[in-house]
Each structure stands twice: as C-alpha cells, then as structure tokens.
Design a protein around this motif. Structure first.
Motif: not given
Ligand SMILES: CCCCC/C=C\C/C=C\C/C=C\C/C=C\CCCC(=O)SCCNC(=O)CCNC(=O)[C@H](O)C(C)(C)COP(=O)(O)OP(=O)(O)OC[C@H]1O[C@@H](n2cnc3c(N)ncnc32)[C@H](O)[C@@H]1OP(=O)(O)O
Length: 415
Positions: A74-96
């Motif tokens: 379960x933890x692994x799933x949660x972590x994988x999800x948050x990694x995806x979110x973080x990557x998305x945010x990172x991409x948005x910040x880089x664009x900004x």
C-alpha cells in the motif's frame, strides 16, 4: 496447516511437516525393532502435542508478515502516486521559471535600451548648450561692458563660468565676478526666467585643484552644501562687498574669510605674518578629497561688531553618538572659529584654555551657526565666547569660552 493426529503412518508422511515426519520415521524404526506399539503411540502423541504450539506461533508470524507485506505494498502505491504528483509539479515549476527568466530578460533589454536613449538625449542636449555657448563666446567680446547689455546677464554669467571652466582661471577675482553676477541675477528675477542660479553656481564654478599654484579656497560653496547652508551663505555673502580681493577696498560689514593662509592678511599685523607662514600651509579642518565628508564651513568676519559667524555642516566622518556630531569635532570647530577671531583681533595667538558645555547634540549633516564674540582683551589674553545654535537660531547646541594668549613668532617656531 493443523496439529491434528494422522490415522496412518503413510498419510502422515505425505501431509505432515518434516519434524513430524522424522518422529514417525523414528517410531517406525522402533516398530521394526519389536518395541511396544502403545508406548510408540504415546511418544508420537507427545511429540505431536509439542509441535502444536510451535505451529501456532509460526502461523501468527506468518499472518503478521502477510499484513506487513500488504502494508508495504500500500505504502509503495502511495509513494508511487506522490512521485508522479511531484514530477508533475516539477515540470510546471520549470515552465514557470523559464517564463519568468524570459520576461526578466525582456525587461532588462527594454531598460538598457531606455537608458541608452536617455543618455543619448542628454549628450545631444549638452552638445546643443555647448555649441550655443561657443557661438556666443565667439561673437562677444566679454571684456566690454556693451557685451553684458547685448547678451543679458544670464549669458554673461554663463560666459564667465564657462571661461572659468575652460581656462581654469579661477582666481578669486573671477569667482567674485561670478558671485556678483549671480547676486544681481537673484535681485532681478526678470533677467533669469528658467535660470536655476543656485544650481549653476554649484556645478559651474570649478576652483583650482590641489596642483594649482594658487591655493584652493575651500570656504566657497560646493555640491555637498545643503540648501540651508546655501541660504545662510547667500545671506551673509550678500552683505559682503566682494568687488576685489584687496582687503583694503572691502566695504560691506561682513568679510568672507578664505580658507587658506591668506586669512592672515586679515589679522592684526597680518601682512607680516603671512610672509612668515608657508604659502601652502592650511588648517587641517577640511577634507580635500571628498566634499561633504567632514568639515564643511565658511567663516564671516564682522570688523565693526568685532564678531565672527561660522556656518558649519558636519559630514558622516564626524559621527560621534549615532547620527550625531562627535564632541571633539564640535570642539575643533569652536577652536577654529574663536582662534580665527582672536587672530583677527590680537595677531599671533594660541589657545590656552577652551571650556565647552554641550547642551544639545548636533544631528549629523545639519547646518549649525557658530557665533564668536569678544568678551574682553586683557594684556596678552584675549577672551572669546562662542555659541553654537541651529540654523534658525531656535536651539542652543553648545556654549563655550576660550582664552587665547598672544605669542611671539619665535615662541611659535619653538613650540
Ligand atoms: C598650532 C599653532 C597655530 C598657531 C596659529 C598661527 C597662525 C594662525 C593662522 C591662521 C589663523 C587662523 C585660524 C586660527 C585657528 C585656529 C587656532 C588653533 C589654535 C590652536 O589650536 S593652538 C594649539 C593648542 N595650544 C597650545 O598648544 C598652547 C600651548 N601652550 C603654550 O604655548 C603656553 O602655555 C602659552 C603660550 C599659552 C602661555 O605660556 P607663556 O609662557 O607664553 O605665558 P604665561 O604662562 O605667562 O601665560 C600668560 C598669561 O596667560 C595665562 N594663562 C596661560 N595659560 C592659561 C590657561 N591654560 N588658563 C588660564 N590662563 C592661562 C597666564 O596665567 C598668564 O596670565 P597673567 O599674565 O594674567 O598672569
């Protein structure tokens, strides 16, 4: 798996764990060795009874491990999800970030362009003024009085200051001519529409540098002088008769004392003293290299009233208490003004006693007035009083009394 008893040895061998199997094997061996079958069964029963609790704890452990595995998954799933979110945010910040640096670059370019254009405009305006001044200078014979009428006083003033700048002819008489013209301009506003006389005197009157054969006069206004200092300077200066640098033809009640040792000419027996003192000597109370940093002052002498007035503006190097003038700097100025005054009254003197009461601190950068008055002269002793007040006279900052003792030249040389 259960701890139930097997009904046959073959079935037990197929279903039971290795420990149980080894127990059965042993009992079989015993059977072949013709042992009692009841006791064998009893032994087996005992063995099986012992194995039961072990199996139970193993089951519990197994259950725990399974739970832990589930949790980890379960933890692994949660972590994988948050990694995806973080990557998305990172991409948005880089664009900004890239957008922001892009617009910053654009702004900087615009600013640089604007600055360059303004600089160009200033240069072109300066050139226009210079060309016009040059044309006027070429046309006009500045030594003739008609030229003044022809050009008007404003242009006349400009010509003099322009000449001062170009030829570095900044003798006292040239400067006095500038000051005189300025004074006329001030009293006749119609002559100087749009003409900022106060600003011009700061910027255009350049005095001789330190390598000039003529000593520079530091008591003239410079760009560091505050409006208040200038206002007071103009007030006293306008009551001076400054037609010529020859002391004898001074007619006004006030005399503006120059900073260098030509001051001695104003003293009793001064012509003689000025010959003795070195021509390049000067009092230390001036910062030659950085205007406004320390002692900015000018002293006016009133011969009739036997008093001196000094306008003093203290620069940042004279800080004592935070934001205020150092007491030693105030003492220096009092000594300078009263000493000058005593020299004028009694000739060669030295300070024998200086008594100072500091009443109110002087804010750094403000303009104050030091008024030096004669108390009495008694033989070799000249007693002077001094009061330091704010520019408008409303606040007394310092009060002092000073004693100067007349000395001979040989005493001075032997000091
Ligand atoms: C650095 C030198 C500058 C010289 C200036 C030269 C030219 C000026 C140029 C331009 C002028 C423009 C501006 C001037 C601006 C600033 C001036 C700065 C001045 C100074 O920054 S200058 C340095 C500090 N200054 C000293 O370095 C003095 C050292 N000192 C001595 O050179 C002796 O000490 C002297 C000469 C004072 C006396 O010696 P002495 O032997 O000639 O005379 P004696 O002792 O007999 O005193 C005679 C009568 O004065 C009374 N008396 C004496 N001292 C007294 C005291 N403290 N309190 C009360 N009364 C006192 C006695 O009681 C007696 O009174 P009485 O006659 O009634 O009995």
């Amino acid at each position: 798996m259960t701890a139930s008893m097997p009904h046959a040895a073959g079935a037990a061998a197929a279903e039971d764990p290795p420990i149980l199997q080894s127990g059965l094997h042993r009992s079989r061996t015993v059977t072949h060795g013709h042992a009692e079958p009841e006791s064998e069964v009893a032994t087996m029963k005992k063995t099986v009874m012992g194995i039961g609790p072990m199996l139970q704890s193993l089951n519990v452990m197994n259950e725990e491990l399974r739970k832990r595995k589930d949790n980890l998954l379960r933890d692994k799933l949660v972590l994988e999800e948050s990694i995806v979110t973080c990557n998305k945010e990172k991409d948005e910040d880089t664009t900004k970030l890239s957008e922001a640096s892009e617009s910053l670059k654009k702004l900087k370019t615009e600013h640089d362009d604007g600055k360059a254009n303004a600089q160009k405009e200033i240069e072109s305006l300066k050139q226009q003024i210079l060309d016009r001044d040059k044309a006027i200078c070429a046309l006009v014979d500045t030594t003739k009085a008609e030229a003044r009428k022809l050009c008007g006083l404003v242009i006349w003033y400009r010509i003099i200051t322009h000449k001062c700048r170009k030829t570095r002819d900044c003798s006292l008489s040239s400067v006095l001519r500038v000051e005189q013209t300025l004074r006329i301009l001030k009293t006749r506003p119609s002559l100087h529409t749009g003409f900022q006389a106060d600003k011009l005197i700061h910027t255009t009157v350049r005095l001789p540098g330190i390598f000039s054969p003529r000593p520079r006069d530091f008591s003239l206004p410079n760009s560091s002088w505050s409006p208040k200092m200038m206002e007071l300077y103009d007030h006293y200066n306008s009551q001076c008769d400054l037609e010529t640098e020859d002391i004898e033809s001074q007619k006004g009640p006030w005399i503006r004392l120059p900073s260098y040792n030509r001051i001695l000419k104003y003293a009793k027996g001064g012509v003689y003293l000025s010959k003795i003192m070195q021509s390049k000597a000067r009092l230390f109370t001036r910062n030659v290299y950085q205007v406004g940093a320390s002692f900015e002052y000018v002293i006016f002498l009133n011969k009739e009233e036997k008093k001196c007035v000094c306008l003093f503006q203290a620069g940042h190097l004279l800080e004592g208490p935070p934001g205020h003038v150092h007491g030693g700097a105030i003492a220096t100025m009092i000594d300078t003004v009263t000493g000058t005054h005593a020299t004028f009254l009694s000739g060669l003197v030295v300070t024998a006693n200086l008594n100072i009461n500091y009443r109110n601190a002087i804010p750094l950068g403000s303009t104050v007035i030091l008024e030096s008055t004669l108390d009495h002269i008694e033989g070799r002793k000249t007693h002077i009083n001094c009061k330091v007040t704010s520019a408008d006279g409303s606040k007394v900052h310092t009060e002092a009394t000073a004693l100067f003792v007349s000395i001979s030249v040989s005493h001075l040389m032997g000091m």
